[in-house]
Design an enzyme around this catalytic site. Structure first.
Site, PDB file in Angstrom:
ATOM      1  CB  VAL A 289      -1.132   0.023   1.297  1.00  0.00           C
ATOM      2  CG1 VAL A 289      -1.786   1.309   1.279  1.00  0.00           C
ATOM      3  CG2 VAL A 289      -1.814  -1.055   1.126  1.00  0.00           C
ATOM      4  CB  ILE A 292      -0.020   1.720  -4.365  1.00  0.00           C
ATOM      5  CG1 ILE A 292       0.125   0.231  -4.703  1.00  0.00           C
ATOM      6  CG2 ILE A 292      -1.128   2.419  -5.388  1.00  0.00           C
ATOM      7  CD1 ILE A 292      -0.928  -0.640  -4.372  1.00  0.00           C
ATOM      8  CG  ASP A 336      -0.678  31.775 -40.629  1.00  0.00           C
ATOM      9  OD1 ASP A 336      -0.112  31.153 -41.345  1.00  0.00           O
ATOM     10  OD2 ASP A 336      -1.691  31.683 -40.266  1.00  0.00           O
ATOM     11  CG  ASP A 654      -5.768  32.774 -41.248  1.00  0.00           C
ATOM     12  OD1 ASP A 654      -5.519  32.102 -42.208  1.00  0.00           O
ATOM     13  OD2 ASP A 654      -5.248  34.054 -41.067  1.00  0.00           O
ATOM     14  CG  ASP A 658      -4.593  27.621 -43.188  1.00  0.00           C
ATOM     15  OD1 ASP A 658      -3.433  27.557 -43.840  1.00  0.00           O
ATOM     16  OD2 ASP A 658      -4.812  29.114 -42.782  1.00  0.00           O
ATOM     17  CB  THR A 753       1.053  13.561   6.503  1.00  0.00           C
ATOM     18  OG1 THR A 753       2.018  12.468   6.227  1.00  0.00           O
ATOM     19  CG2 THR A 753       0.701  13.414   7.920  1.00  0.00           C
ATOM     20  CG  ASP A 754       3.757  12.124   1.533  1.00  0.00           C
ATOM     21  OD1 ASP A 754       4.137  12.934   2.595  1.00  0.00           O
ATOM     22  OD2 ASP A 754       4.677  11.199   1.236  1.00  0.00           O
TER      23      ASP A 754
END
Ligand code: ATP
Length: 928
Positions: A289, A292, A336, A654, A658, A753-754
């Site tokens: 655990v 992971i 362009d 544009d 294109d 905590t992390d």
């Protein structure tokens, strides 16, 4: 009702004269009145389609609990319950649920944010209402509205054409037919085939590939043909992005690693320490655990969504989250020129005829200024060639100048700046644009296209003036179709010498970075006066009379120079691909720093490109290069070749033509202001300010995201080290050193905590140094040797030394010395709590250290990321709770600490920060 509407569309298609059509739709040539619009909006509702339903929300929610990682955690929790380890089971499942909910929440918010981005790009359309041309939101259209459409527009409703010039539409959304379909305004006598086959009706959801038209809205919204099939086009599956793929591989690898470590620890605990099987099992499970990376997926989503929002604030709208990561690895930008690198704010500053050259004073679109020949002011009426030049340019122009009004303090334009500035120049020469437009009525237009680079209008002669076709366009293209020229009001034969003289004048201006447009005219051959539809490109744009040159200045965008510099630093190549003349293009490219001022640069024109083989092109693409006089279709070839060379290509565009290049590119960038709807649809990103600098900002954000995900990984992987080292000590000493950190305590770090600080790293700003290295190779993985070394042998190593030291430190103060360390009771609980605290305080330093790869943490962005600080506070509060709340003490095997322990813990981050700051200093000075 629906069939009735369908029949209505067919009925309107069959009407032969315009008056009846207007009558049937209860409208006039001048458009609807404001009251009529209001009434119809109430009656027919908004012109919108019902949102197609995507994947149901519940399914999206469930998916967050069925990923490989989540399944592993479900199984781990279940095994814990079966083994009667209820607390562990609850802890694992609780984390899985929190993680899943959080992932879902992030995904949901990101989805909402991208949907909101779409609203930032509303669709507009041009209508005539109350005899005035207006730009309105397409959703406000009502039946009876008169609509003006041009090349590249999305068709906003089902519309019966009244006037049509060379109209081709893309109806593939309706019929699947990919070839353009021709449409015209003639009535249809016998209706056969499908609804989409109605030749004089254009349909909502399709787009105009060519030509221009005026039509009347017949039906809107869900009553249109597209409305009826809108419900069918749901559930479009999104491809999974390279980053998602990599993350899937990564979670699989890390999970496999976790399982291997878990099994190894289980075996060692059983056979070396001779732990009872259940205890050894818990031990192994805890390790799995711990290894992971639970917060990974929500962090990635958070990071991508944050970047997308920041990009939107900086004028770059990304249509898909996944495009952000591709942006980060872009290695070439094909850009362009007009409007993207320059401001597209044209001002005519020179005029040239074969006998005279003039300067034009004044700035912007205000028709205030003079035409001067040397120091002397000239008026067009006194100079026949100048008059024809200005009149021709004016008549072959579709833009409008809008005088200041209550909404705008300055002169505005409607339409193309290249055209608008010609009206301004004509006014400066004393020509009255309104009057000239009245005395010559336009009867046909051969619209501009970027392939032939010119346009022609045919006017009905009302006065004695001779000419009735006016052409303007790129000088070399126009000149090719001229066989005579105008001098002192007389038509003379165009000799090679005069051609040379014209091109020399053109080149002189172009070398100064100016844009030159030639004007030509002629009398319309009589046979076409009666049969105007036979006046086509092929027979009108030939044997013309060259009149003169109009020369305009388009200032470069201010931000481009710095952006180009940044690209060079970041080893991103910029290739200018423009329709403009080679000398103008080269001069501007040098001027704005796209190519170094003194470097040799190869300028390849569209014509030359046609003659080049792919190998030659690839060779040329390796050096400094500018493409000029390019047809938009040729961009596709450039992009393809660059991609074959392994480049990740961003390309701007544009126009309709294109679209293929925009689709082919890794990142298609459409212009928000000047871009056609077709280009915007084909693109991955839209620039709301058309500015090149915004692409560079977006690339920086893209790189920032990738670097943030790495920071996250660095942070969570580094804590695995101090979590694992105590267990290794325990195992290797054969149990002589009691476990310095219990499994529940390890889980409290990883799953408690992390979590928040790690997420905070996902929200970090892109630091400037991300643009100091070459683009990331697409083959490069998120986790590489450098990252592992930094995680385990730098941050992780320090944390392991400190936390293990903390364990012995606590034992020492409690009166225990190796090898007789406390292995139960309060002293043991205290020692493990201090170890836990030491890791948590090391992580406080780690999260701050990981925020920037190279830069010092004490810089302008220090306070910018509130999530990091909230995470640190959360970490400390959680640790306090674990230490002092009795029920948590019982679950996690912790005990209250002495003040000396606290003093020790609080001091931990400072040396760690100092050491890392010194390391970063060395890195910045390139000493390591
Ligand atoms: P870029 O491709 O960088 O945007 P561009 O505006 O020059 O630059 P195009 O729009 O393809 O590219 O135009 C090609 C050429 O056609 C221009 O250089 C100019 O000579 C000519 N041209 C542009 N606009 C018009 C216009 N409205 N009418 C006539 N000729 C035009």
């Amino acid at each position: 009702m629906e069939n009735e509407k369908r029949d209505f569309v067919t009925t309107i298609a069959q009407l032969t004269d315009d008056a009846t059509i207007y009558n049937q739709l209860d409208t006039t040539k001048n458009g609807l009145s404001a009251q009529a619009v209001e009434k119809r909006q109430v009656k027919y509702g908004k012109n919108i389609l019902r949102e197609a339903k995507g994947e149901p929300l519940w399914l999206k929610f469930v998916k967050n609990f069925t990923s490989l990682m989540a399944i592993l955690l479900w199984v781990a929790g279940l095994i814990s319950f079966v083994a009667d380890l209820t607390e562990l089971g609850i802890a694992i499942w609780a984390v899985n649920i929190i993680n899943g909910c959080f992932s879902f929440w992030q995904e949901y918010r990101a989805g909402k944010a991208t949907a909101a981005l779409k609203d930032m790009l509303p669709a507009y359309t041009r209508v005539i209402r109350e005899n005035e041309e207006k730009k309105i939101l397409a959703q406000e259209l009502v039946p009876g509205d008169i609509v003006k459409l041009e090349e590249g527009d999305d068709i906003p409703a089902d519309i019966r054409l009244i006037h049509a010039t060379d109209v081709r539409v893309d109806q593939s959304t309706l019929t699947g037919e990919v070839n353009p379909v021709s449409k015209d305004a003639r009535a249809i006598k016998d209706v056969t085939g499908n609804h989409a086959d109605l030749r004089n009706t254009i349909f909502s959801g399709t787009s105009m590939l060519k030509g221009n038209a005026i039509g009347i809205v017949v039906v809107t919204g869900m009553s249109t043909d597209f409305g009826k099939i809108a419900d069918l086009t749901q559930n479009v599956k999104e491809d999974i992005s390279p980053l998602q793929k990599e993350l899937n591989v990564l979670t699989r690898q890390l999970s496999a690693l976790a399982i291997t470590i878990g099994i190894a620890f289980f075996l060692l605990a059983t056979f070396v320490v001779h732990y009872p099987v259940v205890k050894a099992f818990v031990f192994g499970l805890g390790m799995i655990v711990a290894f992971i990376p639970e917060g990974l997926l929500p962090t990635v989503t958070l990071s991508l969504a944050g970047a997308v929002q920041r990009m939107a604030q900086k004028n770059a709208l990304v249509k898909k989250l996944a495009s952000v990561e591709t942006l980060g690895s872009a290695s070439v930008i094909c850009s362009d020129k007009t409007g993207t690198l320059t401001q597209n704010q044209m001002t005519v500053n020179h005029l040239w005829t074969t006998k005279h050259s003039y300067t034009v004073s004044g700035e912007g679109y205000e028709p205030k200024g003079k035409i001067l020949e040397g120091p002397k002011e000239v008026k067009a009426v006194d100079t026949p060639d100048l008059f024809e030049l200005l009149r021709g340019a004016l008549l072959a122009d579709n833009a409008k100048i809008v005088a200041p009004n209550e909404h705008h303090k300055r002169y505005q334009i409607l339409g193309d700046p290249t055209e608008a500035c010609l009206e301004v120049a004509a006014s400066k020469g004393g020509i009255n644009p309104e009057l000239e437009r009245k005395v010559a009525t336009r009867i046909k237009e051969l619209p501009f296209d970027s392939d032939r680079k010119m346009m022609t209008v045919i006017e009905q002669r009302v006065t004695e003036r001779k000419f009735d076709t006016f052409t303007k366009g790129a000088p070399n293209c126009v000149l090719k179709q001229c066989n005579s020229y105008l001098e002192d009001g007389k038509v003379k034969t165009l000799t090679a010498e005069i051609r040379q003289k014209i091109m020399a004048a053109n080149d002189g201006y172009a070398k100064q970075g100016l844009r030159v447009l030639a004007v030509a005219c002629q009398e319309l051959p009589t046979q076409y006066r009666t049969e105007i539809e036979k006046a086509t490109l092929e027979n009108v744009e030939k044997n013309m009379i060259f009149v003169g040159l109009t020369v305009m200045f388009d200032p470069p965008r201010k931000e481009v120079r710095a952006a180009a510099k940044l690209c060079h630093k970041a080893k991103i190549k910029i290739i200018m691909v423009t329709g403009d003349y080679s000398l103008t293009a080269e001069s501007i490219a040098r001027n704005i720093g796209i190519v170094p001022a003194d470097a040799a640069v190869k300028v390849i024109t569209g014509e030359e490109l046609k003659e080049m083989s792919d190998n030659e092109l690839k060779q040329a693409l390796k050096g400094e290069i500018v493409f000029a006089r390019m047809a938009p279709e040729q961009k596709y070839r450039v992009v393809t070749n660059l991609q074959q060379m392994g480049e990740v290509v961003a390309v701007t565009g544009d126009g309709v033509n294109d679209a293929p290049a925009l689709k082919k590119a890794d990142i298609g960038v459409a212009m928000g202001i000047t871009g056609t709807d077709v280009a915007k649809e084909a693109a991955d990103m839209i620039l709301t300010d058309d500015n090149f600098a915004s692409i560079v900002t977006a690339i920086k954000e893209g790189r920032g995201v990738y670097s943030n995900i790495r920071k996250f990984l660095l942070y969570i992987l580094n804590s695995n080290m101090p979590e694992a080292v105590p267990s290794v000590l325990f195992l290797l000493s054969g149990g002589l050193i009691p476990l310095p950190l219990t499994i529940m305590q390890i889980l409290s770090i990883d799953l408690g905590t992390d979590m928040l600080p790690a997420l905070g790293l996902g929200k970090e700003y892109a630091e400037d140094s991300v643009m100091e290295k070459p683009p990331r190779s697409l083959k490069q993985h998120l986790i590489n040797r450098k990252l592992l070394l930094k995680a385990f042998c730098w941050y992780g190593l320090w944390a392991s030394i400190i936390s293990t030291g903390a364990y012995f430190f606590s034992n020492y103060f409690s009166g225990y010395i190796f090898p007789h360390l406390a292995n139960s009771g309060t002293a043991y609980a205290q020692a493990t709590t201090v170890t836990l605290g030491a890791i948590i305080f090391c992580q406080i330093a780690a999260v701050l250290n990981c925020r920037y790869e190279k830069e010092s943490m004490f810089q302008r962005y220090f306070w910018n990321n509130s999530l990091i600080f909230a995470g640190i506070i959360f970490e400390v509060v959680l640790f306090l709770a674990l230490t002092y709340v009795p029920i948590l003490q019982a679950v996690f095997g912790t005990a209250p600490l002495e003040y000396r322990d606290w003093l020790f813990l609080i001091c931990i981050p400072f040396p760690l920060i100092l050491i890392d700051e010194i390391r970063k200093l060395f890195v910045r000075k390139r000493l390591i």
